[in-house]
Design a protein around this motif. Structure first.
Motif, PDB file in Angstrom:
ATOM      1  N   VAL A 404       0.856  -1.185   0.000  1.00 53.30           N
ATOM      2  CA  VAL A 404       0.000   0.000   0.000  1.00 53.30           C
ATOM      3  C   VAL A 404       0.897   1.240   0.000  1.00 53.30           C
ATOM      4  O   VAL A 404       1.646   1.458   0.959  1.00 53.30           O
ATOM      5  CB  VAL A 404      -0.912   0.030   1.235  1.00 53.30           C
ATOM      6  N   PRO A 405       0.862   2.075  -1.032  1.00 57.12           N
ATOM      7  CA  PRO A 405       1.691   3.288  -1.018  1.00 57.12           C
ATOM      8  C   PRO A 405       1.157   4.300  -0.005  1.00 57.12           C
ATOM      9  O   PRO A 405      -0.054   4.504   0.094  1.00 57.12           O
ATOM     10  CB  PRO A 405       1.570   3.814  -2.450  1.00 57.12           C
ATOM     11  N   TYR A 406       2.074   4.906   0.750  1.00 57.58           N
ATOM     12  CA  TYR A 406       1.634   5.968   1.660  1.00 57.58           C
ATOM     13  C   TYR A 406       1.034   7.139   0.873  1.00 57.58           C
ATOM     14  O   TYR A 406       0.114   7.804   1.346  1.00 57.58           O
ATOM     15  CB  TYR A 406       2.805   6.463   2.515  1.00 57.58           C
ATOM     16  N   LEU A 407       1.555   7.360  -0.329  1.00 55.99           N
ATOM     17  CA  LEU A 407       1.042   8.434  -1.187  1.00 55.99           C
ATOM     18  C   LEU A 407      -0.027   7.908  -2.119  1.00 55.99           C
ATOM     19  O   LEU A 407       0.186   6.927  -2.834  1.00 55.99           O
ATOM     20  CB  LEU A 407       2.173   9.041  -2.017  1.00 55.99           C
ATOM     21  N   GLU A 408      -1.182   8.558  -2.126  1.00 58.54           N
ATOM     22  CA  GLU A 408      -2.208   8.341  -3.161  1.00 58.54           C
ATOM     23  C   GLU A 408      -2.384   9.661  -3.865  1.00 58.54           C
ATOM     24  O   GLU A 408      -2.692  10.673  -3.220  1.00 58.54           O
ATOM     25  CB  GLU A 408      -3.513   7.880  -2.530  1.00 58.54           C
ATOM     26  N   SER A 409      -2.187   9.707  -5.194  1.00 61.31           N
ATOM     27  CA  SER A 409      -2.181  11.022  -5.850  1.00 61.31           C
ATOM     28  C   SER A 409      -2.574  10.929  -7.315  1.00 61.31           C
ATOM     29  O   SER A 409      -2.494   9.869  -7.945  1.00 61.31           O
ATOM     30  CB  SER A 409      -0.792  11.666  -5.743  1.00 61.31           C
ATOM     31  N   ILE A 410      -2.996  12.069  -7.832  1.00 64.42           N
ATOM     32  CA  ILE A 410      -3.365  12.243  -9.243  1.00 64.42           C
ATOM     33  C   ILE A 410      -3.242  13.723  -9.570  1.00 64.42           C
ATOM     34  O   ILE A 410      -3.381  14.572  -8.677  1.00 64.42           O
ATOM     35  CB  ILE A 410      -4.806  11.736  -9.509  1.00 64.42           C
ATOM     36  N   ALA A 411      -2.970  14.029 -10.833  1.00 64.91           N
ATOM     37  CA  ALA A 411      -2.920  15.421 -11.294  1.00 64.91           C
ATOM     38  C   ALA A 411      -3.944  15.620 -12.399  1.00 64.91           C
ATOM     39  O   ALA A 411      -4.121  14.765 -13.263  1.00 64.91           O
ATOM     40  CB  ALA A 411      -1.525  15.773 -11.800  1.00 64.91           C
ATOM     41  N   HIS A 428       0.080   7.813   5.861  1.00 64.38           N
ATOM     42  CA  HIS A 428       0.838   7.563   7.077  1.00 64.38           C
ATOM     43  C   HIS A 428       0.156   8.261   8.250  1.00 64.38           C
ATOM     44  O   HIS A 428      -0.116   9.466   8.201  1.00 64.38           O
ATOM     45  CB  HIS A 428       2.280   8.050   6.939  1.00 64.38           C
ATOM     46  N   LEU A 429      -0.095   7.519   9.309  1.00 68.58           N
ATOM     47  CA  LEU A 429      -0.854   8.062  10.429  1.00 68.58           C
ATOM     48  C   LEU A 429      -0.014   8.901  11.376  1.00 68.58           C
ATOM     49  O   LEU A 429      -0.558   9.717  12.133  1.00 68.58           O
ATOM     50  CB  LEU A 429      -1.509   6.917  11.220  1.00 68.58           C
ATOM     51  N   GLY A 430       1.315   8.719  11.335  1.00 68.63           N
ATOM     52  CA  GLY A 430       2.129   9.375  12.340  1.00 68.63           C
ATOM     53  C   GLY A 430       3.204  10.311  11.831  1.00 68.63           C
ATOM     54  O   GLY A 430       3.763  11.091  12.615  1.00 68.63           O
ATOM     55  N   GLU A 431       3.490  10.275  10.525  1.00 70.97           N
ATOM     56  CA  GLU A 431       4.607  11.065  10.015  1.00 70.97           C
ATOM     57  C   GLU A 431       4.212  11.870   8.781  1.00 70.97           C
ATOM     58  O   GLU A 431       3.422  11.422   7.949  1.00 70.97           O
ATOM     59  CB  GLU A 431       5.800  10.170   9.675  1.00 70.97           C
ATOM     60  N   SER A 432       4.824  13.039   8.671  1.00 68.96           N
ATOM     61  CA  SER A 432       4.688  13.866   7.484  1.00 68.96           C
ATOM     62  C   SER A 432       5.402  13.179   6.318  1.00 68.96           C
ATOM     63  O   SER A 432       6.388  12.461   6.520  1.00 68.96           O
ATOM     64  CB  SER A 432       5.301  15.240   7.757  1.00 68.96           C
ATOM     65  N   GLU A 449      -2.657  27.840  -4.361  1.00 69.92           N
ATOM     66  CA  GLU A 449      -2.960  27.537  -2.972  1.00 69.92           C
ATOM     67  C   GLU A 449      -2.671  26.067  -2.696  1.00 69.92           C
ATOM     68  O   GLU A 449      -2.610  25.243  -3.624  1.00 69.92           O
ATOM     69  CB  GLU A 449      -4.414  27.864  -2.613  1.00 69.92           C
ATOM     70  N   HIS A 450      -2.488  25.757  -1.448  1.00 72.10           N
ATOM     71  CA  HIS A 450      -2.316  24.377  -0.998  1.00 72.10           C
ATOM     72  C   HIS A 450      -3.297  24.155   0.145  1.00 72.10           C
ATOM     73  O   HIS A 450      -3.067  24.574   1.275  1.00 72.10           O
ATOM     74  CB  HIS A 450      -0.863  24.145  -0.545  1.00 72.10           C
ATOM     75  N   LEU A 451      -4.428  23.520  -0.200  1.00 71.97           N
ATOM     76  CA  LEU A 451      -5.477  23.238   0.774  1.00 71.97           C
ATOM     77  C   LEU A 451      -5.187  21.918   1.475  1.00 71.97           C
ATOM     78  O   LEU A 451      -4.735  20.953   0.845  1.00 71.97           O
ATOM     79  CB  LEU A 451      -6.835  23.148   0.076  1.00 71.97           C
ATOM     80  N   VAL A 452      -5.479  21.865   2.765  1.00 76.88           N
ATOM     81  CA  VAL A 452      -5.213  20.660   3.552  1.00 76.88           C
ATOM     82  C   VAL A 452      -6.393  20.371   4.473  1.00 76.88           C
ATOM     83  O   VAL A 452      -6.921  21.270   5.133  1.00 76.88           O
ATOM     84  CB  VAL A 452      -3.941  20.818   4.420  1.00 76.88           C
ATOM     85  N   LEU A 453      -6.796  19.100   4.504  1.00 74.83           N
ATOM     86  CA  LEU A 453      -7.755  18.618   5.491  1.00 74.83           C
ATOM     87  C   LEU A 453      -7.000  17.657   6.400  1.00 74.83           C
ATOM     88  O   LEU A 453      -6.515  16.611   5.948  1.00 74.83           O
ATOM     89  CB  LEU A 453      -8.925  17.901   4.814  1.00 74.83           C
ATOM     90  N   GLU A 454      -6.854  18.018   7.660  1.00 74.49           N
ATOM     91  CA  GLU A 454      -6.059  17.237   8.603  1.00 74.49           C
ATOM     92  C   GLU A 454      -6.615  17.446  10.005  1.00 74.49           C
ATOM     93  O   GLU A 454      -7.526  18.247  10.216  1.00 74.49           O
ATOM     94  CB  GLU A 454      -4.591  17.684   8.563  1.00 74.49           C
ATOM     95  N   GLY A 455      -6.017  16.743  10.967  1.00 77.44           N
ATOM     96  CA  GLY A 455      -6.428  16.925  12.355  1.00 77.44           C
ATOM     97  C   GLY A 455      -5.742  15.927  13.260  1.00 77.44           C
ATOM     98  O   GLY A 455      -5.317  14.854  12.815  1.00 77.44           O
ATOM     99  N   PRO A 491       0.661  14.193   8.339  1.00 73.89           N
ATOM    100  CA  PRO A 491       0.167  12.834   8.595  1.00 73.89           C
ATOM    101  C   PRO A 491      -1.338  12.758   8.423  1.00 73.89           C
ATOM    102  O   PRO A 491      -2.067  13.668   8.817  1.00 73.89           O
ATOM    103  CB  PRO A 491       0.566  12.591  10.066  1.00 73.89           C
ATOM    104  N   ALA A 492      -1.793  11.665   7.801  1.00 74.91           N
ATOM    105  CA  ALA A 492      -3.226  11.420   7.608  1.00 74.91           C
ATOM    106  C   ALA A 492      -3.929  12.668   7.095  1.00 74.91           C
ATOM    107  O   ALA A 492      -4.767  13.262   7.772  1.00 74.91           O
ATOM    108  CB  ALA A 492      -3.863  10.945   8.916  1.00 74.91           C
ATOM    109  N   SER A 493      -3.588  13.078   5.893  1.00 75.74           N
ATOM    110  CA  SER A 493      -4.128  14.336   5.363  1.00 75.74           C
ATOM    111  C   SER A 493      -4.557  14.208   3.906  1.00 75.74           C
ATOM    112  O   SER A 493      -4.031  13.398   3.135  1.00 75.74           O
ATOM    113  CB  SER A 493      -3.082  15.450   5.471  1.00 75.74           C
ATOM    114  N   TRP A 494      -5.533  15.027   3.566  1.00 75.03           N
ATOM    115  CA  TRP A 494      -5.999  15.234   2.180  1.00 75.03           C
ATOM    116  C   TRP A 494      -5.447  16.574   1.731  1.00 75.03           C
ATOM    117  O   TRP A 494      -5.557  17.578   2.428  1.00 75.03           O
ATOM    118  CB  TRP A 494      -7.516  15.226   2.131  1.00 75.03           C
ATOM    119  N   ASN A 495      -4.811  16.602   0.544  1.00 70.91           N
ATOM    120  CA  ASN A 495      -4.133  17.794   0.049  1.00 70.91           C
ATOM    121  C   ASN A 495      -4.592  18.147  -1.358  1.00 70.91           C
ATOM    122  O   ASN A 495      -4.771  17.264  -2.204  1.00 70.91           O
ATOM    123  CB  ASN A 495      -2.619  17.574   0.014  1.00 70.91           C
TER     124      ASN A 495
END
Length: 503
Positions: A404-411, A428-432, A449-455, A491-495
């Motif tokens: 499972v890749p830590y990165l999931e991405s598309i352009a 990744h749940l614990g690391e940037s 802009e660089h939007l982020v959903l995290e917490g 960590p654990a973010s949507w970008n």
């Protein structure tokens, strides 16, 4: 292990054009999706037609191009004629799919009006469970024929002189499922769908049709169902449907976040079956896919089992979504975009209150759930051409899913707007996750802009009292170094990294 992910984006390496309908949704006569959701006469925000304007504002912000209606399991026992004509003459009926009472205060004409107000087209599902060919032709005539026939003139007498011009139609719903009213074998459904398709297109040759594929990847008849149904319908339909929901029943976040890899495999498998039938028939036609039910769904299962039957619009399937769920929805959106050459329609199921990005209280507030935000970002910024993601990422294994890749991405390249948008999830749940994107074919760009959903809390939710607990911010910090983007994905973010290509 050193954490670093890279991606090369080249404007000439195109997966396919993103059909706007990839950002469709779904409204079923189920729970409070209609009554108390989009329609609530007497609510302080309701207009003269009973349409909640607070809900409409949230829907419009999503820019949903098409909405599937009226079901879902509901449609296999539904007589569309019960929902037309004078409201005070419409029958109340027992609704067997969800064991409620359907008052039929809202039907085709009301939904057509509501969809126009929402800026959406209608995707109508016909009943091939308890009804058949004759009813299939009649509903198309009522909806789309200009005038001069029984059903079109009946529509006009109901106050709709102009036809609704519904262009996309589903030939039933999940007919492979034993839970479905009028459940059929693949052979039975294939024949029924073929004959319905013929008469519907004889009434209106301009419409497009969606045949039912399997209701989930795990169905025992999967693959054989698709092959048999397409053997009958291939020359008469434009799309085959897929449905899939995921849940975190074991509270295993790493596995839950990897589920979109199974979605990828599902799409690849169904595409292969379509191509097999194409080869078998020596056809030049390419069958496209309609992923017209997809989402996270598991939170409400226990409470739904406790509901008393035969209520009007009880609170059913009201999943309260977490940040974790939003990340999974983001990964599923990326999966859909990775298959933009094949998946042309997709419907987030559903839109309001029922496993939905928008929630309401009867007589009270409306608010956005966590999953609202990745869906909105994709709909707003994910239009154009999906580019091949030449990505490299460190990976992890779970008990069920490996590599499972830590990165999931598309352009996505929107040439008309002069923009490139990169959607990325860090699993990744614990690391940037340091992330570098090579934009060599675009030359110098500008970060918009660089939007982020995290917490900090993966289980955080939004409520009527605290609607902004989980909300994106624009402090992602992506920077350009020549033709390269450098970013640190939390960590654990949507970008969402938006770039201007204008010089």
């Amino acid at each position: 292990m050193t954490l670093k992910a890279t991606m090369i984006v080249d404007k000439d390496f195109v997966i396919g054009n993103v059909d706007d309908r990839l950002y469709g949704s779904f409204i079923e006569h189920l729970g409070r999706a209609v009554y108390g959701g989009i329609y609530e006469p007497g609510h302080p925000e309701a207009d003269a037609r009973g349409f909640r304007q607070d809900v409409l504002r949230l829907v419009r912000e999503l820019r949903v191009p098409i909405i599937r209606y009226p079901g879902g399991n509901f449609v296999s026992g539904y007589d569309w004629k019960d929902g037309i004509g004078p409201v005070d003459r419409r029958p109340r009926k027992l609704e067997l799919a969800w064991r409620t009472v359907e008052p039929n205060l809202f039907g085709m004409n009301e939904f057509a009006d509501w969809s126009k107000a929402a800026g959406s087209e209608v995707m109508w599902a016909i009943n091939l469970g308890t009804q058949g060919i004759e009813d299939a032709r009649n509903v198309v005539e009522y909806a789309n024929h200009p005038s001069g026939s029984y059903w079109s003139d009946l529509r006009a007498s109901h106050g709709y002189q102009q036809p609704h011009n519904i262009k996309t139609w589903c030939l039933g719903n999940e007919m492979d499922g034993p839970w479905q009213i009028g459940h059929k074998t693949a052979e039975e459904y294939g024949r029924s769908a073929l004959e319905a398709a013929k008469v519907m297109k004889w009434v209106d040759p301009s419409i497009e049709l969606v045949a039912c594929g399997s209701s989930a990847l795990g169905m025992p008849t999967f693959a054989e169902w698709e092959a048999t149904v397409l053997d009958h319908t291939y020359d008469h339909v434009e799309y085959l449907s897929l449905h899939q929901y995921y849940g975190n029943h074991e509270n295993d976040a790493p596995t839950f976040l990897a589920r979109s890899l199974q979605m990828d495999e599902f799409i690849r498998s169904v595409s292969a079956i379509c191509d097999y039938v194409k080869a078998k028939k020596r056809s030049k036609k390419r069958m496209y896919l309609s992923f017209d039910e997809w989402n996270v769904w598991f939170h409400s299962h226990a409470s739904d089992k406790k509901l008393e039957p035969w209520q009007v619009a009880p609170p059913q399937l009201e999943d309260v979504y977490t940040l974790e769920d939003a990340l999974v929805v983001g990964c599923m959106l990326i999966s859909l975009l990775k298959h933009a050459d094949r998946v042309k329609i997709a419907c987030l199921a559903q839109l309001v209150n029922v496993i939905a990005p928008i929630m309401t209280k009867n007589g009270g507030a409306a608010w956005a759930q966590t999953i609202y935000y990745p869906f909105m970002h994709a709909s707003l910024y994910g239009r154009g051409q999906a580019l091949v993601p030449l990505a490299q990422s460190p990976k992890y294994d779970t008990k069920e899913i490996t590599d499972v890749p830590y990165l999931e991405s598309i352009a996505i390249h929107n040439e008309e707007a002069g923009e490139v948008t990169i959607f990325a999830v860090n699993r990744h749940l614990g690391e940037s996750l340091p992330f570098e994107v090579d934009l060599r074919s675009f030359g110098t760009c500008t970060v918009l802009e660089h939007l982020v959903l995290e917490g900090a809390d993966l289980k955080a939710v939004n409520t009527a009292e605290s609607p902004d607990t989980v909300k994106p911010h624009a402090s992602g910090g992506a920077k350009l170094d020549g033709a390269r983007i450098e970013a640190a994905l939390a960590p654990a973010s949507w970008n969402v990294i938006r770039l201007s290509t204008r010089k």
